[in-house]
Scaffold this active site. Structure first.
Site, PDB file in Angstrom:
ATOM      1  N   PHE A 143      69.741  58.436  32.362  1.00 12.57           N
ATOM      2  CA  PHE A 143      68.734  59.258  33.034  1.00 12.57           C
ATOM      3  C   PHE A 143      69.041  59.126  34.529  1.00 12.57           C
ATOM      4  O   PHE A 143      69.234  58.015  35.029  1.00 12.57           O
ATOM      5  CB  PHE A 143      67.354  58.689  32.703  1.00 12.57           C
ATOM      6  CG  PHE A 143      66.196  59.481  33.222  1.00 12.57           C
ATOM      7  CD1 PHE A 143      65.620  60.468  32.449  1.00 12.57           C
ATOM      8  CD2 PHE A 143      65.669  59.231  34.483  1.00 12.57           C
ATOM      9  CE1 PHE A 143      64.537  61.192  32.915  1.00 12.57           C
ATOM     10  CE2 PHE A 143      64.590  59.949  34.965  1.00 12.57           C
ATOM     11  CZ  PHE A 143      64.023  60.943  34.173  1.00 12.57           C
ATOM     12  N   ASP A 212      66.919  49.204  30.434  1.00  9.83           N
ATOM     13  CA  ASP A 212      65.882  50.220  30.633  1.00  9.83           C
ATOM     14  C   ASP A 212      65.330  50.597  29.260  1.00  9.83           C
ATOM     15  O   ASP A 212      66.066  51.102  28.408  1.00  9.83           O
ATOM     16  CB  ASP A 212      66.479  51.438  31.349  1.00  9.83           C
ATOM     17  CG  ASP A 212      65.401  52.458  31.720  1.00  9.83           C
ATOM     18  OD1 ASP A 212      64.452  52.626  30.929  1.00  9.83           O
ATOM     19  OD2 ASP A 212      65.526  53.091  32.780  1.00  9.83           O
ATOM     20  N   TYR A 237      54.314  55.874  30.223  1.00 14.09           N
ATOM     21  CA  TYR A 237      53.699  57.170  29.889  1.00 14.09           C
ATOM     22  C   TYR A 237      54.400  57.889  28.741  1.00 14.09           C
ATOM     23  O   TYR A 237      54.002  58.972  28.374  1.00 14.09           O
ATOM     24  CB  TYR A 237      53.636  58.080  31.129  1.00 14.09           C
ATOM     25  CG  TYR A 237      54.931  58.185  31.899  1.00 14.09           C
ATOM     26  CD1 TYR A 237      55.966  58.976  31.446  1.00 14.09           C
ATOM     27  CD2 TYR A 237      55.109  57.476  33.088  1.00 14.09           C
ATOM     28  CE1 TYR A 237      57.161  59.057  32.158  1.00 14.09           C
ATOM     29  CE2 TYR A 237      56.287  57.547  33.804  1.00 14.09           C
ATOM     30  CZ  TYR A 237      57.317  58.342  33.331  1.00 14.09           C
ATOM     31  OH  TYR A 237      58.489  58.420  34.029  1.00 14.09           O
ATOM     32  N   LYS A 238      55.449  57.278  28.167  1.00 10.79           N
ATOM     33  CA  LYS A 238      56.126  57.898  27.016  1.00 10.79           C
ATOM     34  C   LYS A 238      55.502  57.333  25.733  1.00 10.79           C
ATOM     35  O   LYS A 238      54.357  57.650  25.436  1.00 10.79           O
ATOM     36  CB  LYS A 238      57.633  57.683  27.133  1.00 10.79           C
ATOM     37  CG  LYS A 238      58.214  58.479  28.316  1.00 10.79           C
ATOM     38  CD  LYS A 238      59.649  58.152  28.658  1.00 10.79           C
ATOM     39  CE  LYS A 238      60.089  58.939  29.895  1.00 10.79           C
ATOM     40  NZ  LYS A 238      61.313  58.421  30.508  1.00 10.79           N
ATOM     41  N   ARG A 386      65.031  68.754  22.286  1.00 11.19           N
ATOM     42  CA  ARG A 386      64.602  67.375  22.011  1.00 11.19           C
ATOM     43  C   ARG A 386      63.266  67.383  21.278  1.00 11.19           C
ATOM     44  O   ARG A 386      62.320  68.060  21.695  1.00 11.19           O
ATOM     45  CB  ARG A 386      64.374  66.604  23.323  1.00 11.19           C
ATOM     46  CG  ARG A 386      65.610  66.136  24.019  1.00 11.19           C
ATOM     47  CD  ARG A 386      65.317  65.034  25.048  1.00 11.19           C
ATOM     48  NE  ARG A 386      64.019  65.147  25.731  1.00 11.19           N
ATOM     49  CZ  ARG A 386      63.508  64.211  26.517  1.00 11.19           C
ATOM     50  NH1 ARG A 386      64.166  63.083  26.728  1.00 11.19           N
ATOM     51  NH2 ARG A 386      62.343  64.389  27.108  1.00 11.19           N
TER      52      ARG A 386
HETATM   53  C1  LIG Z   1      61.552  58.488  31.889  1.00  9.33           C
HETATM   54  C2  LIG Z   1      62.641  57.664  32.482  1.00  9.33           C
HETATM   55  C3  LIG Z   1      62.570  57.209  33.805  1.00  9.33           C
HETATM   56  C4  LIG Z   1      61.438  57.619  34.679  1.00  9.33           C
HETATM   57  O1  LIG Z   1      61.438  57.048  35.931  1.00  9.33           O
HETATM   58  P1  LIG Z   1      60.133  57.209  36.844  1.00  9.33           P
HETATM   59  O2  LIG Z   1      60.407  56.400  38.016  1.00  9.33           O
HETATM   60  O3  LIG Z   1      58.976  56.743  36.010  1.00  9.33           O
HETATM   61  O4  LIG Z   1      59.975  58.664  37.144  1.00  9.33           O
HETATM   62  C5  LIG Z   1      63.576  56.365  34.266  1.00  9.33           C
HETATM   63  N1  LIG Z   1      64.607  56.013  33.473  1.00  9.33           N
HETATM   64  C6  LIG Z   1      64.697  56.455  32.194  1.00  9.33           C
HETATM   65  C7  LIG Z   1      65.843  56.030  31.349  1.00  9.33           C
HETATM   66  C8  LIG Z   1      63.739  57.309  31.668  1.00  9.33           C
HETATM   67  O5  LIG Z   1      63.844  57.754  30.439  1.00  9.33           O
END
Ligand SMILES: *Cc1c(COP(=O)(O)O)cnc(C)c1O
Length: 411
Positions: A143, A212, A237-238, A386
């Site tokens: 990500f 992560d 939040y997921k 997805r």
């Molecule tokens: C959703 C997600 C994020 C989100 O980062 P924020 O700082 O909360 O916006 C970061 N890394 C991964 C792998 C994600 O899936």
């Protein structure tokens, strides 16, 4: 979980049968959902737990509105980051006292990567002849935010980033590696990586691992303590359903806490914050990962959201996740031509997270059509559909309907 149903029964009937046998089916009632929509985007924004609105209303009206400043002590606001960290801990296989909640995932990636590099540098200094560790390995398909932050952390610490596919990390990590930043589950493909193997190789090379967990926490067992993971971060939040922008968390393995050197040592992480001294002295334990004043409204909404987990076993969550994603794949195969959609997520259970990604040439248009028909997943560039399966509230009936509507849209 293959059925005892008579042969030739429809997938819709099979879904109803599987739902009736699902031990987690009752947990769905703990969420605010409408039966007209199939919600398969809980891997982006989890649904609202029913406990949250009243709790947030009380925090605003009484704790803030009436008690005001007194709530920092009398309502437990000050300790909320560690208290809520301890509620998340069992979901990610961590004993109490190692997780703190606050800031965004991006900010916590920064803290963890810099701290990991600093630990590696301190090790090199203490072993006089060891070579300097000048690289940070980063999941090549990550990500984007993780990669951006790691790049900046590398520049600040005088290291360079080397992108490596997670499957190749055990072979790539070596004497030059200071830290490894890897996702547990790939956000795009839904592939689950072998975190224990990557961690073992990282440690054998004398480096530190940052995991992560954004796409695994709340969907499958993580085993942070068991696998010896050094640092972990993730959003809430997921699959943890904390609400839009709810604060993230940082795990610092207990044995590293005394040497955890945060690059963002704000007053909240001071040993005695209200002494207001000009000199910084870090707190012991997880509070050392704090920075500034926590965002109490979001944090307490998250705390209320975590109540849905009270009697839920994460192993049962994993069993359901695999069963419902297997079933969805079968339904897609039955309803959508293979020439139109091709699974990107591995079929192998040991390599699958809790989402199914399908490649589809006109994925963007197809997802628009699906959402118009109340099947909500999402689209990722360039051609990925997805579908996130949140085992706490996604039913087999949802999976069957989503696949059937997908078949209609692509045929
Ligand atoms: C959703 C997600 C994020 C989100 O980062 P924020 O700082 O909360 O916006 C970061 N890394 C991964 C792998 C994600 O899936």
């Amino acid at each position: 979980m293959s059925s005892g149903l008579p042969a030739g029964v429809s997938l819709r009937a099979e879904a109803a049968w599987l739902d009736a046998a699902d031990q987690l089916a009752g947990v769905r009632d703990r969420f605010v959902l409408d039966e007209t929509t199939v919600y398969l985007d809980g891997n982006s924004l989890g649904a609202l737990p029913a406990t949250v609105p009243d709790r947030v209303a009380d925090v605003i009206a009484r704790e803030w509105g009436e008690l005001r400043i007194r709530s920092w002590t009398e309502s437990g606001w000050w300790e909320a980051p560690e208290r809520i960290g301890d509620r998340i801990a069992p979901l990610i296989g961590a004993a109490p006292g190692q997780v703190v909640v606050g800031d965004s995932t991006s900010v916590n990636v920064f803290k963890a990567v810099v701290a990991a590099v600093r630990l590696a540098a301190a090790d090199s200094r203490s072993r006089s002849r060891s070579r300097s560790r000048d690289e940070i390995l980063v999941d090549a398909t990550t990500f984007p935010t993780d990669g951006y932050i790691a790049e900046s952390a590398a520049r600040m610490t005088g290291r360079t980033v080397r992108p490596v596919a997670p499957a190749e990390m055990p072979g790539a990590v070596g004497p030059r590696t200071a830290a490894v930043l890897v996702n547990h589950v790939d956000y795009r493909s839904g592939e689950l990586y072998d975190l224990p193997a990557i961690t073992a190789a990282t440690h054998a090379a004398g480096a530190y691992l940052v995991a992560d967990l954004c796409h695994s926490a709340g969907a499958l067992p993580v085993g942070l303590d068991e696998h010896g993971i050094d640092f972990a971060i993730g959003c809430t939040y997921k699959y943890l359903n904390g609400g839009p922008g709810s604060p993230a968390y940082l795990y610092v393995r207990r044995e590293h806490q005394p040497r955890f050197d945060s690059p963002l040592p704000g007053w909240n992480s001071h040993r005695d914050p209200f002494a207001m001294t000009p000199d910084y002295a870090p707190a012991e334990g997880p509070a050392r990962g704090r920075v500034g004043t926590p965002d109490i409204l979001s944090m307490l909404a998250l705390e209320a959201a975590l109540e849905v987990w009270q009697d839920v076993d994460i192993a049962a969550v994993r069993t359901k996740s695999l069963a419902v994603t297997d079933f969805f794949l079968r339904c897609v195969e039955a309803s959508a031509p293979a020439a139109r959609v091709a699974p990107l997520t591995p079929a192998d259970h040991t390599r699958r997270g809790s989402q199914i990604s399908l490649r589809c040439a006109d994925a963007k248009r197809v997802m628009g059509e699906l959402i118009a028909r109340r099947v909500v997943g999402d689209f990722r560039e360039p051609d990925v559909l997805r579908f996130g399966f949140t085992p706490l509230y996604t039913s087999f009936t949802d999976a069957e309907r989503a696949a059937r509507v997908l078949g209609e849209v692509v045929s």
